[in-house]
Design a protein around this motif. Structure first.
Motif, PDB file in Angstrom:
ATOM      1  N   PRO A 129      -2.812  -3.119   4.016  1.00  0.00           N
ATOM      2  CA  PRO A 129      -3.031  -4.049   2.914  1.00  0.00           C
ATOM      3  C   PRO A 129      -3.141  -3.318   1.572  1.00  0.00           C
ATOM      4  N   LEU A 131      -5.283  -3.064  -0.767  1.00  0.00           N
ATOM      5  CA  LEU A 131      -6.531  -2.376  -1.075  1.00  0.00           C
ATOM      6  C   LEU A 131      -6.490  -0.939  -0.556  1.00  0.00           C
ATOM      7  N   VAL A 132      -5.921  -0.771   0.612  1.00  0.00           N
ATOM      8  CA  VAL A 132      -5.849   0.553   1.205  1.00  0.00           C
ATOM      9  C   VAL A 132      -4.993   1.487   0.359  1.00  0.00           C
ATOM     10  N   LEU A 134      -4.537   1.358  -2.818  1.00  0.00           N
ATOM     11  CA  LEU A 134      -5.267   1.745  -4.020  1.00  0.00           C
ATOM     12  C   LEU A 134      -6.278   2.837  -3.708  1.00  0.00           C
ATOM     13  N   ILE A 135      -6.941   2.698  -2.565  1.00  0.00           N
ATOM     14  CA  ILE A 135      -7.942   3.697  -2.206  1.00  0.00           C
ATOM     15  C   ILE A 135      -7.277   5.050  -1.974  1.00  0.00           C
TER      16      ILE A 135
END
Lengths: 334, 305, 378
Positions: A129, A131-132, A134-135
């Protein structure tokens, strides 16, 4: 309870506006702003291209940039430059600078492509996803920064002065020097080249196709992985060139975290102009450069330029989230 | 503690208990369940009057006209089918009716009042609930929790109430669990209430979506291709469920491709083609309507369907 | 979203433990937790040899710093783990809280003085206001933009601490206040060196915050957060007012961040503009992600690891950023759900509900929303 709002220019003041300085330095700031802005534009194009194609904010792009700066530093140091004004012929200078530019572009390009391969591609294969991603991006940014810090320490490298800026024109009472001109025009040329590449060549079409609809592009025979690599590579090359111009203007800027501040402002520029939009990145970069310069004169300290860039970013996002020229490389998904 | 049953069964819960009931006990149990599930809202129109009206709705995407002056109404208490060949604009119309798209011109009125420019969650709270063509459950939550989120829509506990566990919080937590459990039983998936939605079999997931939508106590329940991927036996079950939902007091709008299902369960059908309404009437009329036949099959050579 | 959702792998021993734990009635669970809590309180006094960070770092101080990071991680978890909002500028809230404590207690500040303990709720309120101001325009934007804007906010706070003369930049504020109480010898209990007293204060505060967060999780609010993080559009269509819940998560996270900052400033006794960089925001994020985003216990463990390891192995120094940067990349590829990516309980009356309906407590599994469709089982 004492009132909190104070506008006194003393040790306990909060914010002061230096309007006379702002008026006096308006034109020098404008020209300076355009030169810096060109540098931001080059970096912003890297952000915007990767975002357009992958919907990913490549936080580590600032480290791609600073890697190029290190390449410039080592090349020029090797060629004998240092914290002094060099006395060499124009021809040698141009040759040396070209060499440094090529070195920077090569290094930045390699770092960019490696970044994609090592950090992002495994995530794409696992359908992670957003979010991953971005991290990971922020993790990659920090990894590269602190690898450099481990290798070269926390302090800035020795300055490498390329040449002494000399005023060429005087417009509205302000000098325009050869550095500003070089940076501005070289950057414009590069950006036009990339813009034409994207809009006219087969590879460019592939980039636009993947940006719009990756799956259909694949069905049409576009090699998605190669396009993605190409996108990162172009961003890296531009960042490498930007690093040369940056060191030209700020010879002491080679430091492990030197990319961060610029990167953030360049990203603000990309969003300002319309994320995913190449021409938007160019426009946004120039605007951020101008705003930053005006702001730091108005508020009295160069670090204000970053604060202002952020505030500008938030304001733009509030009123026109698609940026000034709108998103266009591929319609960004909501 | 929930007031479900004085003798809380030790093994297998209510689900197991029901399995061992006699026919009479079971039908009594399920009519109790149906009562819990039944809508309690005040609805301004009477049964048989127009609940939702689509009035002259046109929707343009740039140069493409997706919907062209579409007008029809849904009466309270009926099951209305919305059909048409692929690309006819069914899902677009559906989206306009549920507030996902705003029409370029025309209006959608619920109980006589304009839907207007509301946020999506407000439209749900007004009474329009929907399911999705491709299932969009909250995969990480259990089946029960998914339905509870729907029931939450009608409740009011906020951050402050939750932080201090106010009496309203306690009351609403009891109610959501009761209502959600009843809903799971109602659609027939209570045996997997504790499983993550992601792990449920396909049929259960579809029915869970329906339960979740029902949990918001809609005045109009909109089902977007609820039978996609079902075999004939499952489609029969679904038809029974839809009828049961209507009998419990809900109004249903249905988009479907399966003609047998549509003919078998709907009271009235609206047919779209190329964004225009081409027919509106009872299933038997629609089945013999030449324009409808032409839309689906092309013009027959010998004039006989 | 695809048409079907894939099922997950079978139970592992961690899951079996968790299933067993959750089948216990509440009183037994409490009984099991109390010895652990006592042990946690006793740690700095016990100073066990295999755990101690001495002679590098005074152990009680190290434990206090770890507890500060635990509180930070809990706050960030509300924002990132619960509501799924990527906040890269959390250090900004921490800094605001610290400065509030300093501004209202230090003798170097021109503002009216307040007792230290009063600055704790004040710090929470001020940071909450900042959180609301920051959140209102930006939470309507796409997730990527939120990340960059929060990053900017953190940076702005850091820069303002340097640029605004009244905040005293590098020179900072001396003599930041502390809670009242004197020892037998007339010295205050809460000095900068008495790590144990501060640690106990922190642990108590953490327990209270944990209870509050637990209440929020098992309520309409917690369910809304998980729904938003799973599928925001579907949540909206199920009647969840996504914007206000996101704003609430943001504000609550901010308040907890501010509280941690104020507590840290108190123990430190001194407050200046160092240690508020983006690298710390990333460290906080690493703590949350490592431990298991969305899982209270997980992020506490993650925070403890992130704080404790560099203290224990003091030759790490600033390399801890490198280590945790790499950790983030590796984690995202191989185990995005972190150490304990357990699913949280969302129903206040859940246990009885499941027992009544199906005769067994809920199925649990150790994945969070950070695992994609293919996960690590396919």
């Amino acid at each position: 309870m004492h009132p909190i709002t104070l506008f006194l220019a003393d040790d306990n003041s909060w914010i002061t506006f230096n309007v006379p300085a702002f008026k006096a330095l308006f034109w020098p700031n404008t020209f300076n702003g355009l030169a810096y802005g060109a540098i931001y534009s080059l970096i912003a194009m890297g952000y915007t291209l990767v975002y357009g194609v992958l919907r990913l904010i490549n936080f580590a792009h600032s480290e791609v940039f600073i890697s190029g700066a290190y390449a410039v530093f080592f090349t020029l140091s090797f060629l004998g430059f240092g914290p002094f004004i060099p006395s060499i012929s124009l021809l040698s200078l141009i040759g040396d600078l070209l060499l440094a530019c090529i070195a920077a572009m090569v290094v930045s390009g390699i770092v960019a492509v490696l970044l994609e391969r090592v950090a992002y591609r495994p995530l794409r294969k696992r359908n992670a996803p957003p979010l991953v991603f971005l991290i990971t991006a922020i993790g990659a940014s920090f990894t590269i920064q602190y690898l450099i810090e481990w290798w070269r320490g926390a302090t800035a490298e020795q300055s490498v002065i390329m040449f002494k800026p000399q005023a060429i024109f005087t417009v509205f009472g302000a000098d325009i020097d050869n550095q500003q001109l070089t940076i501005f025009f070289a950057a414009i040329v590069l950006m036009i080249v990339v813009d034409q590449f994207i809009s006219r060549t087969r590879f460019g079409r592939g980039i636009r196709a993947v940006a719009q609809d990756p799956d259909t592009a694949t069905l049409m025979g576009v090699n998605k992985e190669r396009v993605i690599m190409l996108t990162f590579l172009i961003g890296g090359l531009l960042a490498g060139a930007a690093s040369l111009f940056y060191i030209m203007r700020v010879p002491s800027g080679v430091q492990y975290n030197g990319g961060f501040n610029l990167g953030i402002q360049a990203f603000a520029a990309a969003v300002l102009g319309g994320i995913g939009n190449i021409r938007g990145a160019m426009l946004g970069g120039l605007l951020i450069g101008l705003i930053g310069n005006y702001g730091q004169t108005l508020l009295g300290n160069s670090q204000w330029s970053a604060v202002i860039a952020f505030i500008a970013l938030v304001v733009i996002l509030m009123f026109r989230p698609t940026g000034i020229l709108g998103e266009s490389l591929g319609k960004a998904r909501v | 503690m929930t007031e479900r049953s004085p003798d809380v069964p030790a093994e297998g819960g209510i689900v197991a208990e029901v399995a061992h009931m006699t026919e009479a006990e079971r039908s009594e149990h399920f009519s109790e369940v149906a009562e819990v599930v039944a809508p309690e809202r005040e609805i301004a129109v009477e049964v048989g009057e127009t609940l939702l009206e689509v009035r002259d709705v046109t929707l343009r995407f740039g140069g493409l006209v997706a919907l062209d002056s579409v007008s029809f109404g849904i009466r309270r208490g009926e099951i209305l089918g919305l059909i048409g060949p692929n690309g006819a604009g069914k899902t677009t119309c559906f989206n306009v009716m549920t507030g996902v798209y705003r029409p370029t011109s025309g209006q959608v009125l619920l109980e006589g009042a304009l839907l207007g420019r509301r946020k999506r969650y407000q439209i749900t709270r007004l009474g329009l609930a929907r399911t999705f063509q491709n299932i969009r459950l909250f995969g990480e939550m259990t089946a029960l929790e998914n339905v509870v989120v729907g029931v939450d829509a009608r409740h009011k506990t906020g951050v402050l109430g939750a932080l201090v566990r106010s009496p309203r919080h306690h009351r609403e937590e009891r109610e959501v669990v009761e209502k959600a459990s009843a809903l799971l039983e109602f659609v027939g998936i209570a045996d997997r209430a504790a499983d993550k939605a992601r792990n449920l079999p396909y049929g259960y997931q579809r029915r869970l979506e329906i339960a979740r939508a029902l949990a918001t106590e809609p005045k109009l329940l909109c089902l977007d291709e609820p039978a996609a991927g079902f075999n004939p036996a499952e489609k029969e079950d679904l038809m029974g469920l839809i009828r049961k939902i209507r009998d419990d007091g809900y109004t249903v709008l249905l988009i479907e491709h399966d003609m047998r299902l549509v003919m078998g369960v709907t009271d009235r059908i609206v047919v779209l083609e190329f964004g225009k309404k081409i027919a509106d009437g009872l299933p038997a009329e629609i089945r013999d309507n030449p324009a409808v036949i032409a839309a689906y099959l092309g013009v027959p050579d010998d004039g006989v369907a | 979203m695809t048409t079907t959702m894939k099922p997950q792998a079978q139970e592992s021993s961690v899951r079996r433990f968790r299933t067993w734990w959750n089948s216990l009635p509440r009183p037994q669970q409490w009984a099991g937790v109390i010895p652990i809590v006592v042990l946690i309180y006793a740690l700095p006094v016990l100073n066990p040899p295999f755990l101690t960070t001495e002679p590098n770092v005074f152990f009680p101080i190290s434990m206090f710093k770890a507890s500060v990071l635990v509180l930070v991680a809990l706050g960030l978890n509300v924002v990132v783990g619960q509501a799924g909002l990527l906040d890269l500028g959390y250090v900004g809230f921490y800094a605001v809280g610290a400065y509030v404590a300093a501004l209202f207690t230090s003798r170097d500040s021109v503002l009216h003085k307040l007792p230290y303990l009063a600055t704790l709720p004040l710090a929470m309120v001020v940071t909450m206001v900042f959180g609301l101001i920051l959140g209102m325009p930006t939470l309507r934007l796409r997730g990527d933009y939120l990340a960059i804007v929060t990053l900017g906010f953190g940076e702005i706070v850091r820069l303002l601490a340097t640029l605004i003369p009244a905040l005293k930049g590098l020179v900072g504020f001396q003599d930041v206040g502390h809670p009242p109480g004197t020892q037998a010898n007339g010295q205050p209990i809460f000095t900068t060196t008495n790590g144990t007293a501060w640690y106990w204060l922190m642990v108590s505060i953490i327990i209270v915050i944990l209870l509050f967060i637990g209440n929020l999780e098992r309520s309409r609010v917690g369910r809304a957060w998980v729904a938003i993080r799973e599928d925001e559009d579907a949540a909206q269509m199920m009647g969840v007012s996504t914007f206000s819940f996101k704003l609430a998560a943001f504000a609550i996270g901010a308040a907890i961040g501010g509280l941690s900052g104020a507590l840290f400033a108190g123990q430190n006794g001194f407050q200046n503009n160092q240690d508020f960089g983006v690298n710390f925001s990333v460290l906080y994020l690493a703590a949350v992600i490592l431990g298991g985003s969305g899982n209270k216990v997980g992020v506490m463990i993650g925070a403890f690891i992130v704080s404790y390891i560099p203290d224990r192995f003091n030759n790490l120094g600033s390399q801890k950023f490198l280590v945790f940067g790499i950790a983030l990349i590796v984690l995202m590829i191989f185990r995005p759900q972190g150490l304990l990516g357990a699913r949280q309980r969302l129903l206040a009356k859940g246990r009885t509900a499941y027992l009544t309906l199906v005769g067994r407590p809920e199925q649990l599994s150790s994945d969070s929303a950070l695992v994609g469709e293919k996960g690590d089982d396919a």
